[in-house]
Design a protein around this motif. Structure first.
Motif, PDB file in Angstrom:
ATOM      1  N   THR A   1       0.706  -1.223  -0.063  1.00  0.00           N
ATOM      2  CA  THR A   1      -0.003  -0.045   0.018  1.00  0.00           C
ATOM      3  C   THR A   1       0.949   1.390   0.057  1.00  0.00           C
ATOM      4  O   THR A   1       1.702   1.543   0.807  1.00  0.00           O
ATOM      5  CB  THR A   1      -0.927   0.117   1.116  1.00  0.00           C
ATOM      6  OG1 THR A   1      -1.728  -1.142   1.129  1.00  0.00           O
ATOM      7  CG2 THR A   1      -1.841   1.154   1.122  1.00  0.00           C
ATOM      8  N   GLY A   2       0.732   2.313  -0.815  1.00  0.00           N
ATOM      9  CA  GLY A   2       1.243   3.418  -0.912  1.00  0.00           C
ATOM     10  C   GLY A   2       0.159   4.551  -0.524  1.00  0.00           C
ATOM     11  O   GLY A   2      -0.783   4.675  -0.884  1.00  0.00           O
ATOM     12  N   ILE A   3       0.685   5.189   0.341  1.00  0.00           N
ATOM     13  CA  ILE A   3      -0.179   6.327   1.068  1.00  0.00           C
ATOM     14  C   ILE A   3       0.153   7.523   0.327  1.00  0.00           C
ATOM     15  O   ILE A   3       1.461   8.120   0.518  1.00  0.00           O
ATOM     16  CB  ILE A   3      -0.119   6.707   2.777  1.00  0.00           C
ATOM     17  CG1 ILE A   3      -0.368   5.365   3.162  1.00  0.00           C
ATOM     18  CG2 ILE A   3      -0.913   7.788   2.792  1.00  0.00           C
ATOM     19  CD1 ILE A   3      -1.490   4.698   3.261  1.00  0.00           C
ATOM     20  N   LEU A   4      -0.475   8.076  -0.692  1.00  0.00           N
ATOM     21  CA  LEU A   4      -0.332   9.102  -1.639  1.00  0.00           C
ATOM     22  C   LEU A   4      -0.028  10.269  -1.153  1.00  0.00           C
ATOM     23  O   LEU A   4      -0.930  10.790  -0.397  1.00  0.00           O
ATOM     24  CB  LEU A   4      -0.910   9.017  -3.026  1.00  0.00           C
ATOM     25  CG  LEU A   4      -0.950   7.659  -3.667  1.00  0.00           C
ATOM     26  CD1 LEU A   4      -1.799   7.474  -4.916  1.00  0.00           C
ATOM     27  CD2 LEU A   4       0.615   7.271  -4.058  1.00  0.00           C
ATOM     28  N   SER A   5       0.679  11.336  -1.540  1.00  0.00           N
ATOM     29  CA  SER A   5       0.737  12.786  -1.078  1.00  0.00           C
ATOM     30  C   SER A   5       1.188  13.620  -2.267  1.00  0.00           C
ATOM     31  O   SER A   5       2.278  13.164  -3.156  1.00  0.00           O
ATOM     32  CB  SER A   5       1.511  12.928  -0.036  1.00  0.00           C
ATOM     33  OG  SER A   5       3.016  12.649  -0.188  1.00  0.00           O
ATOM     34  N   LEU A   6       0.804  14.839  -2.323  1.00  0.00           N
ATOM     35  CA  LEU A   6       1.284  15.862  -3.292  1.00  0.00           C
ATOM     36  C   LEU A   6       2.514  16.544  -2.704  1.00  0.00           C
ATOM     37  O   LEU A   6       2.606  16.744  -1.316  1.00  0.00           O
ATOM     38  CB  LEU A   6       0.129  16.932  -3.595  1.00  0.00           C
ATOM     39  CG  LEU A   6       0.366  17.744  -4.865  1.00  0.00           C
ATOM     40  CD1 LEU A   6       0.058  16.742  -5.918  1.00  0.00           C
ATOM     41  CD2 LEU A   6      -0.524  18.812  -4.779  1.00  0.00           C
ATOM     42  N   SER A   7       3.655  16.389  -3.420  1.00  0.00           N
ATOM     43  CA  SER A   7       4.848  17.201  -3.061  1.00  0.00           C
ATOM     44  C   SER A   7       4.768  18.696  -3.031  1.00  0.00           C
ATOM     45  O   SER A   7       3.734  19.238  -3.547  1.00  0.00           O
ATOM     46  CB  SER A   7       6.056  16.564  -3.819  1.00  0.00           C
ATOM     47  OG  SER A   7       7.341  17.236  -3.123  1.00  0.00           O
TER      48      SER A   7
ATOM     49  N   GLY B   1      -6.755  -1.714  -1.409  1.00  0.00           N
ATOM     50  CA  GLY B   1      -5.846  -2.102  -0.451  1.00  0.00           C
ATOM     51  C   GLY B   1      -4.252  -1.854  -1.066  1.00  0.00           C
ATOM     52  O   GLY B   1      -3.478  -1.972  -0.265  1.00  0.00           O
ATOM     53  N   ARG B   2      -4.272  -1.139  -2.111  1.00  0.00           N
ATOM     54  CA  ARG B   2      -3.149  -0.622  -2.969  1.00  0.00           C
ATOM     55  C   ARG B   2      -2.745   0.765  -2.715  1.00  0.00           C
ATOM     56  O   ARG B   2      -1.590   1.360  -2.365  1.00  0.00           O
ATOM     57  CB  ARG B   2      -3.167  -0.907  -4.461  1.00  0.00           C
ATOM     58  CG  ARG B   2      -3.229  -2.384  -4.762  1.00  0.00           C
ATOM     59  CD  ARG B   2      -2.393  -3.324  -4.136  1.00  0.00           C
ATOM     60  NE  ARG B   2      -0.887  -3.089  -4.077  1.00  0.00           N
ATOM     61  CZ  ARG B   2      -0.043  -3.371  -5.264  1.00  0.00           C
ATOM     62  NH1 ARG B   2      -0.449  -4.235  -6.299  1.00  0.00           N
ATOM     63  NH2 ARG B   2       1.152  -3.228  -5.052  1.00  0.00           N
ATOM     64  N   PHE B   3      -3.850   1.705  -2.485  1.00  0.00           N
ATOM     65  CA  PHE B   3      -3.146   2.943  -2.392  1.00  0.00           C
ATOM     66  C   PHE B   3      -4.124   3.803  -1.024  1.00  0.00           C
ATOM     67  O   PHE B   3      -5.224   3.143  -0.868  1.00  0.00           O
ATOM     68  CB  PHE B   3      -3.701   3.967  -3.551  1.00  0.00           C
ATOM     69  CG  PHE B   3      -2.920   3.423  -4.731  1.00  0.00           C
ATOM     70  CD1 PHE B   3      -1.485   3.827  -4.636  1.00  0.00           C
ATOM     71  CD2 PHE B   3      -3.432   3.029  -5.684  1.00  0.00           C
ATOM     72  CE1 PHE B   3      -0.758   3.613  -5.830  1.00  0.00           C
ATOM     73  CE2 PHE B   3      -2.635   2.522  -6.598  1.00  0.00           C
ATOM     74  CZ  PHE B   3      -1.191   3.013  -6.863  1.00  0.00           C
ATOM     75  N   GLY B   4      -3.696   4.568  -0.534  1.00  0.00           N
ATOM     76  CA  GLY B   4      -4.188   5.559   0.529  1.00  0.00           C
ATOM     77  C   GLY B   4      -3.838   7.263   0.067  1.00  0.00           C
ATOM     78  O   GLY B   4      -3.061   7.305  -0.969  1.00  0.00           O
ATOM     79  N   PHE B   5      -4.348   8.007   0.666  1.00  0.00           N
ATOM     80  CA  PHE B   5      -4.035   9.218   0.406  1.00  0.00           C
ATOM     81  C   PHE B   5      -3.994  10.292   1.628  1.00  0.00           C
ATOM     82  O   PHE B   5      -4.733  10.441   2.376  1.00  0.00           O
ATOM     83  CB  PHE B   5      -4.544   9.709  -0.683  1.00  0.00           C
ATOM     84  CG  PHE B   5      -6.065  10.364  -0.639  1.00  0.00           C
ATOM     85  CD1 PHE B   5      -6.420  11.846  -0.563  1.00  0.00           C
ATOM     86  CD2 PHE B   5      -7.196   9.599  -0.385  1.00  0.00           C
ATOM     87  CE1 PHE B   5      -7.579  12.391  -0.471  1.00  0.00           C
ATOM     88  CE2 PHE B   5      -8.284   9.916  -0.529  1.00  0.00           C
ATOM     89  CZ  PHE B   5      -8.703  11.387  -0.433  1.00  0.00           C
ATOM     90  N   PHE B   6      -2.902  11.158   1.453  1.00  0.00           N
ATOM     91  CA  PHE B   6      -2.905  12.412   2.362  1.00  0.00           C
ATOM     92  C   PHE B   6      -3.555  13.605   1.612  1.00  0.00           C
ATOM     93  O   PHE B   6      -3.016  13.894   0.640  1.00  0.00           O
ATOM     94  CB  PHE B   6      -1.727  12.792   3.011  1.00  0.00           C
ATOM     95  CG  PHE B   6      -0.971  11.688   3.750  1.00  0.00           C
ATOM     96  CD1 PHE B   6      -1.361  11.520   5.085  1.00  0.00           C
ATOM     97  CD2 PHE B   6       0.160  11.106   3.526  1.00  0.00           C
ATOM     98  CE1 PHE B   6      -0.944  10.603   5.977  1.00  0.00           C
ATOM     99  CE2 PHE B   6       0.685  10.170   4.128  1.00  0.00           C
ATOM    100  CZ  PHE B   6       0.443   9.695   5.557  1.00  0.00           C
TER     101      PHE B   6
END
Length: 307
Positions: free
Chosen positions: A50-56, A88-93
Motif C-alpha cells: 500500500t502506498g499512502i499518496l501525497s502531493l509534494s 488495498g493498494r493506495f491511500g492518500f493524504f
C-alpha cells in the motif's frame, strides 16, 4: 509484499503539466512523469502493498486562493478515485489550499468526512511561516479534534538557493527541522497533542541535533525532554542508511518509524540503493516488521489485516 509506504507521491498528469507551464522544478529537480501503472509496477517490485499518496512541494497555491481550492479538490478526488479502483493498494493524504486557513479547514473537512482520506499533507512552511505560527493554529486545532495523521513534507526553504546545490540535498532537511522546532517552541505539540505528525526523511536534521533542540527548549523556558521528540513519527524515505539510522533509532520511539520510498521523485534506482542499505542494516526482526508495516497499521487501522 507487505510494506506500507507512507512517503509516496502522486503527480497527476494535469497537475504536472500545470507545474511545467510555470517552469517549476520542485526541490531543484524536474517534475517527474507519473502514472498509476508505473506506481503499481514500482510497488510490486519493492515489496510495497500500500502506498499512502501525497502531493509534494510546491502544493497548489500560487497567490490565488480560489485557484488553489479548485486544484486541491481536483487532486483529492483524483486520489480517492485511484484508491477506490485499487482496493488495498493506495491511500492518500489530502492536499489543502494553504496558507488560506479557512479554505484549508473546509477542504480538510470534506476530504476526511466525504472522501475518507487517511490524513492530511502539509508543507513545512508557507510563505516563510512555519507550522507553529499562530496563524495556523485554527487548522491545527481542527486536526487535533479529529486525531488526524499529518504528513509534513518540506517545501522550498524561504531563502535564496545556493547555486549548484539542489534544494533536496540539504534545504529540504533544514525546512523539516525548522517546522518541527516551531511546533515544539510554539506549544503546538502540547495544545494539539492528538495530531500524529509524520516528519519526512527521518525528520531532516532533527535526530542529529536533538540535544541542541533540548538546549533551545531550556533557553526558552521549556522543560527539555526527549519525550516531545518521541511524539513525532518519522518516515525513512531516502534516510535508511548507516549514517542516518543510528541517530534516528536513538531519538525516535520505535513504534513511530514508518517505511517510505519518495517515489517517483526518488527514481527506482535510488530506492533500490537505499533499500539495499536498509535491508542489510542490523535491525531486530520485530523492529523491521514494525517499520515496514506494523507501525503504519496502528496509524491507519483500515489497513490492518490486509497483508
Amino acid at each position: 509484499m507487505n510494506r506500507i509506504d507512507t512517503h509516496q507521491h502522486i503527480v497527476p498528469p494535469r497537475y504536472a503539466e500545470w507545474l511545467r507551464e510555470k517552469g517549476i522544478k520542485p526541490g531543484g529537480v524536474d517534475v517527474p512523469t507519473w502514472s498509476e501503472s508505473a506506481a503499481l509496477e514500482f510497488m510490486d517490485g519493492h515489496g510495497i502493498q500500500t502506498g499512502i499518496l501525497s502531493l509534494s512541494t510546491p502544493g497548489v497555491y500560487f497567490g490565488d486562493v480560489a485557484e488553489a481550492c479548485r486544484w486541491a479538490r481536483e487532486i483529492n478526488i483524483y486520489c480517492a478515485d485511484l484508491r477506490d479502483r485499487h482496493p488495498g493498494r493506495f491511500g492518500f493524504f489530502a492536499t489543502l489550499p494553504m496558507p488560506d486557513v479557512d479554505s484549508a479547514i473546509e477542504e480538510a473537512e470534506y476530504a476526511l468526512d466525504v472522501l475518507q482520506a487517511d490524513g492530511i499533507v502539509l508543507l513545512a512552511n508557507y510563505e516563510g511561516r512555519y507550522l507553529g505560527d499562530e496563524t495556523f493554529l485554527p487548522l491545527l486545532e481542527f486536526l487535533h479534534e479529529r486525531g488526524t495523521a499529518v504528513f509534513v513534507h518540506p517545501g522550498e526553504l524561504p531563502a535564496e538557493p545556493v547555486p549548484g546545490i539542489p534544494g533536496f540535498t540539504a534545504d529540504f532537511l533544514l525546512d523539516t527541522t525548522r517546522t518541527a522546532i516551531s511546533l515544539i517552541l510554539s506549544g503546538a505539540m502540547e495544545r494539539c497533542a492528538n495530531i500524529k505528525f509524520i516528519l519526512a526523511h527521518a525528520g531532516g536534521f532533527v535526530p542529529y541535533i536533538a540535544y541542541r533542540i533540548l538546549l533551545t527548549m531550556a533557553r526558552e523556558g521549556l522543560a527539555p525532554s526527549l519525550d516531545v521528540l518521541k511524539r513525532f513519527y518519522f518516515d525513512i524515505a531516502l534516510s535508511a542508511t548507516p549514517a542516518a539510522l543510528p541517530s534516528l533509532l536513538e531519538v525516535a520511539d520505535p513504534d513511530h518509524i514508518t517505511y517510505g520510498s519518495d517515489f517517483p521523485f526518488a527514481p527506482p534506482i535510488a530506492v533500490d540503493a537505499i533499500n539495499g542499505l536498509y535491508e542489510k542494516y542490523p535491525l531486530d526482526p520485530a523492529l523491521r516488521a514494525a517499520i515496514d508495516r506494523g507501525n503504519s497499521e496502528a496509524l491507519f487501522p483500515r489497513l490492518k489485516g490486509q497483508s
